[in-house]
Design a protein around this motif. Structure first.
Motif, mmCIF file in Angstrom:
data_model
loop_
_atom_site.group_PDB
_atom_site.id
_atom_site.type_symbol
_atom_site.label_atom_id
_atom_site.label_comp_id
_atom_site.label_asym_id
_atom_site.label_seq_id
_atom_site.Cartn_x
_atom_site.Cartn_y
_atom_site.Cartn_z
ATOM 1 N N ARG A 109 1.113 -1.279 -0.123
ATOM 2 C CA ARG A 109 0.066 0.037 -0.102
ATOM 3 C C ARG A 109 0.909 1.229 0.123
ATOM 4 N NH1 ARG A 109 -4.072 1.796 4.721
ATOM 5 N NH2 ARG A 109 -3.637 4.157 4.600
ATOM 6 N N GLU A 110 1.703 1.324 1.011
ATOM 7 C CA GLU A 110 2.452 2.603 1.039
ATOM 8 C C GLU A 110 3.554 2.722 -0.242
ATOM 9 O OE1 GLU A 110 2.065 5.034 3.342
ATOM 10 O OE2 GLU A 110 0.392 3.750 3.640
ATOM 11 N N GLY A 111 4.213 1.377 -0.637
ATOM 12 C CA GLY A 111 4.913 1.696 -1.930
ATOM 13 C C GLY A 111 4.253 2.035 -3.080
ATOM 14 N N LEU A 112 2.996 1.777 -3.361
ATOM 15 C CA LEU A 112 2.218 2.098 -4.334
ATOM 16 C C LEU A 112 1.758 3.618 -4.035
ATOM 17 C CD1 LEU A 112 -0.380 -0.807 -4.758
ATOM 18 C CD2 LEU A 112 1.082 0.100 -6.465
ATOM 19 N N ARG A 113 1.612 4.045 -2.894
ATOM 20 C CA ARG A 113 1.131 5.400 -2.662
ATOM 21 C C ARG A 113 2.389 6.150 -2.709
ATOM 22 N NH1 ARG A 113 2.512 8.756 1.338
ATOM 23 N NH2 ARG A 113 3.177 7.218 2.847
ATOM 24 N N GLU A 121 -6.873 3.723 -8.382
ATOM 25 C CA GLU A 121 -7.787 2.448 -7.953
ATOM 26 C C GLU A 121 -6.836 1.550 -7.457
ATOM 27 O OE1 GLU A 121 -9.616 1.095 -11.352
ATOM 28 O OE2 GLU A 121 -10.447 3.118 -11.792
ATOM 29 N N ALA A 122 -5.498 1.386 -7.833
ATOM 30 C CA ALA A 122 -4.473 0.327 -7.227
ATOM 31 C C ALA A 122 -4.251 0.588 -5.789
ATOM 32 C CB ALA A 122 -3.590 0.219 -7.877
ATOM 33 N N VAL A 123 -4.210 1.914 -5.518
ATOM 34 C CA VAL A 123 -3.809 2.510 -4.204
ATOM 35 C C VAL A 123 -5.133 2.202 -3.243
ATOM 36 C CG1 VAL A 123 -3.143 4.419 -2.701
ATOM 37 C CG2 VAL A 123 -2.234 4.294 -4.715
ATOM 38 N N ALA A 124 -6.393 2.448 -3.902
ATOM 39 C CA ALA A 124 -7.368 2.180 -3.031
ATOM 40 C C ALA A 124 -7.688 0.700 -2.877
ATOM 41 C CB ALA A 124 -8.632 2.744 -3.847
ATOM 42 N N ALA A 125 -7.525 -0.115 -3.633
ATOM 43 C CA ALA A 125 -7.561 -1.698 -3.576
ATOM 44 C C ALA A 125 -6.619 -1.888 -2.360
ATOM 45 C CB ALA A 125 -7.138 -2.378 -4.893
ATOM 46 N N ALA A 126 -5.436 -1.504 -2.557
ATOM 47 C CA ALA A 126 -4.325 -1.922 -1.402
ATOM 48 C C ALA A 126 -4.803 -1.300 -0.076
ATOM 49 C CB ALA A 126 -2.995 -1.238 -1.997
ATOM 50 N N CYS A 127 -5.321 -0.206 -0.145
ATOM 51 C CA CYS A 127 -5.863 0.498 1.281
ATOM 52 C C CYS A 127 -6.823 -0.575 1.863
ATOM 53 C CB CYS A 127 -6.310 1.735 1.119
ATOM 54 S SG CYS A 127 -6.748 2.541 2.464
ATOM 55 N N ALA A 128 -7.853 -0.940 0.803
ATOM 56 C CA ALA A 128 -8.937 -1.725 1.270
ATOM 57 C C ALA A 128 -8.201 -3.100 2.194
ATOM 58 C CB ALA A 128 -9.895 -2.184 0.302
ATOM 59 N N GLU A 129 -7.482 -3.801 1.310
ATOM 60 C CA GLU A 129 -6.918 -5.155 1.806
ATOM 61 C C GLU A 129 -5.935 -4.589 3.067
ATOM 62 O OE1 GLU A 129 -3.432 -8.442 0.799
ATOM 63 O OE2 GLU A 129 -4.063 -6.961 -0.776
ATOM 64 N N SER A 130 -5.218 -3.497 3.276
ATOM 65 C CA SER A 130 -4.529 -3.307 4.447
ATOM 66 C C SER A 130 -5.330 -3.057 5.724
ATOM 67 C CB SER A 130 -3.751 -2.095 4.150
ATOM 68 O OG SER A 130 -4.471 -0.845 4.225
ATOM 69 N N HIS A 131 -6.729 -2.549 5.406
ATOM 70 C CA HIS A 131 -7.656 -2.548 6.433
ATOM 71 C C HIS A 131 -8.225 -3.751 6.735
ATOM 72 C CE1 HIS A 131 -8.841 2.085 6.077
ATOM 73 N NE2 HIS A 131 -7.862 1.887 5.436
ATOM 74 N N ALA A 132 -8.454 -4.820 5.767
ATOM 75 C CA ALA A 132 -9.050 -5.993 6.494
ATOM 76 C C ALA A 132 -7.480 -6.648 7.127
ATOM 77 C CB ALA A 132 -9.085 -6.920 4.993
ATOM 78 N N THR A 133 -6.440 -6.642 6.637
ATOM 79 C CA THR A 133 -5.374 -7.234 7.415
ATOM 80 C C THR A 133 -5.116 -6.672 8.766
ATOM 81 O OG1 THR A 133 -3.727 -5.968 6.224
ATOM 82 C CG2 THR A 133 -4.394 -7.954 5.288
ATOM 83 N N ARG A 134 -5.415 -5.317 8.895
ATOM 84 C CA ARG A 134 -4.975 -4.807 10.289
ATOM 85 C C ARG A 134 -6.331 -5.453 11.479
ATOM 86 N NH1 ARG A 134 -3.501 0.940 11.987
ATOM 87 N NH2 ARG A 134 -4.482 1.206 14.013
ATOM 88 N N SER A 135 -7.587 -5.413 10.605
ATOM 89 C CA SER A 135 -8.562 -6.007 11.652
ATOM 90 C C SER A 135 -8.113 -7.493 11.895
ATOM 91 C CB SER A 135 -10.045 -6.018 10.848
ATOM 92 O OG SER A 135 -10.165 -4.686 10.615
ATOM 93 N N ALA A 136 -7.566 -8.059 11.084
ATOM 94 C CA ALA A 136 -7.343 -9.585 11.431
ATOM 95 C C ALA A 136 -6.135 -9.590 12.507
ATOM 96 C CB ALA A 136 -6.884 -10.135 10.117
ATOM 97 N N ILE A 137 -5.401 -8.696 12.944
ATOM 98 C CA ILE A 137 -4.656 -8.769 13.899
ATOM 99 C C ILE A 137 -4.995 -8.623 15.266
ATOM 100 C CG2 ILE A 137 -2.789 -7.452 15.035
ATOM 101 C CD1 ILE A 137 -1.533 -6.682 12.270
ATOM 102 N N LEU A 195 4.103 1.818 9.627
ATOM 103 C CA LEU A 195 4.603 1.736 8.295
ATOM 104 C C LEU A 195 3.484 2.727 7.656
ATOM 105 C CD1 LEU A 195 5.871 -0.834 8.762
ATOM 106 C CD2 LEU A 195 5.418 -1.476 6.318
ATOM 107 N N ARG A 196 2.252 2.963 8.201
ATOM 108 C CA ARG A 196 1.354 4.000 7.479
ATOM 109 C C ARG A 196 1.909 5.295 7.481
ATOM 110 N NH1 ARG A 196 -4.725 4.947 9.476
ATOM 111 N NH2 ARG A 196 -5.436 6.070 7.570
ATOM 112 N N GLY A 197 1.916 5.938 6.251
ATOM 113 C CA GLY A 197 2.287 7.330 6.094
ATOM 114 C C GLY A 197 3.749 7.439 6.108
ATOM 115 N N ALA A 198 4.545 6.595 5.699
ATOM 116 C CA ALA A 198 5.872 7.030 5.568
ATOM 117 C C ALA A 198 6.224 7.935 4.518
ATOM 118 C CB ALA A 198 6.592 5.671 5.132
ATOM 119 N N PRO A 199 7.025 9.140 4.997
ATOM 120 C CA PRO A 199 7.103 9.990 3.891
ATOM 121 C C PRO A 199 8.020 9.712 2.637
ATOM 122 C CG PRO A 199 8.649 10.441 5.711
ATOM 123 C CD PRO A 199 7.720 9.246 6.152
ATOM 124 N N ASP A 200 8.943 8.794 2.723
ATOM 125 C CA ASP A 200 9.536 8.365 1.702
ATOM 126 C C ASP A 200 9.836 7.019 1.303
ATOM 127 O OD1 ASP A 200 11.951 8.060 2.925
ATOM 128 O OD2 ASP A 200 11.812 10.182 3.192
#
Length: 150
Positions: free
Chosen positions: A63-67, A74-90, A118-123
């Motif tokens: 997600r962050e690499g794509l961002r 659309e790819a960033v949005a899909a990666a964001c949706a996946e990361s939300h699901a994996t975050r909840s799974a923790i 990892l969220r929001g890494a500046p570079d």
């Protein structure tokens, strides 16, 4: 008559001793089964947590690499949706680890925070550094779990 009485008393004592041994054996078997069940539950929680952290780490890195690369929204949005699901799974396995294996709670929390960072890494360089830190924290959790179960 005395020999008959001694034989009856001996038989009764033998039956009592055999009953006590059987009772103790059954209790030991139940105790071992309970211990095995508890160990299995702990191991399942630890495994589920480690797997969930690895899944979220991968999802966040993508997600962050794509961002950061300016990929298609659309790819960033899909990666964001996946990361939300994996975050909840923790969360569920983290809570189970904290309850069932309190000695691993701090390591689990450290791994969770490292992955969330990892969220929001500046570079890209910062993302790579944070990713390495998250991998290290996850590895420390696994090492602590291995010591616990050894």
């Amino acid at each position: 008559m005395l020999s008959t009485l001694i034989a009856v008393v001996g038989t009764l004592l033998g039956a009592v001793v055999a009953g006590l041994i059987q009772h103790r054996t059954a209790r030991t078997i139940r105790s071992e089964a309970r211990d095995d069940y508890r160990r299995d539950r702990k191991l399942e929680a630890v495994t589920a947590f480690a797997s969930a952290v690895a899944g979220h780490l991968r999802a966040m890195a993508v997600r962050e690499g794509l961002r950061l690369s300016g990929a298609d929204p659309e790819a960033v949005a899909a990666a964001c949706a996946e990361s939300h699901a994996t975050r909840s799974a923790i969360e569920a396995p983290r809570v189970q680890v904290s309850i069932l294996v309190p000695s691993l709670a701090a390591a689990a929390e450290e791994a969770t925070r490292a992955v969330f960072a990892l969220r929001g890494a500046p570079d890209q360089q910062t993302l790579d550094t944070l990713r390495e830190g998250a991998v290290t924290a996850a590895d420390r959790f696994v090492a602590a779990a291995a010591r616990h179960f050894a």
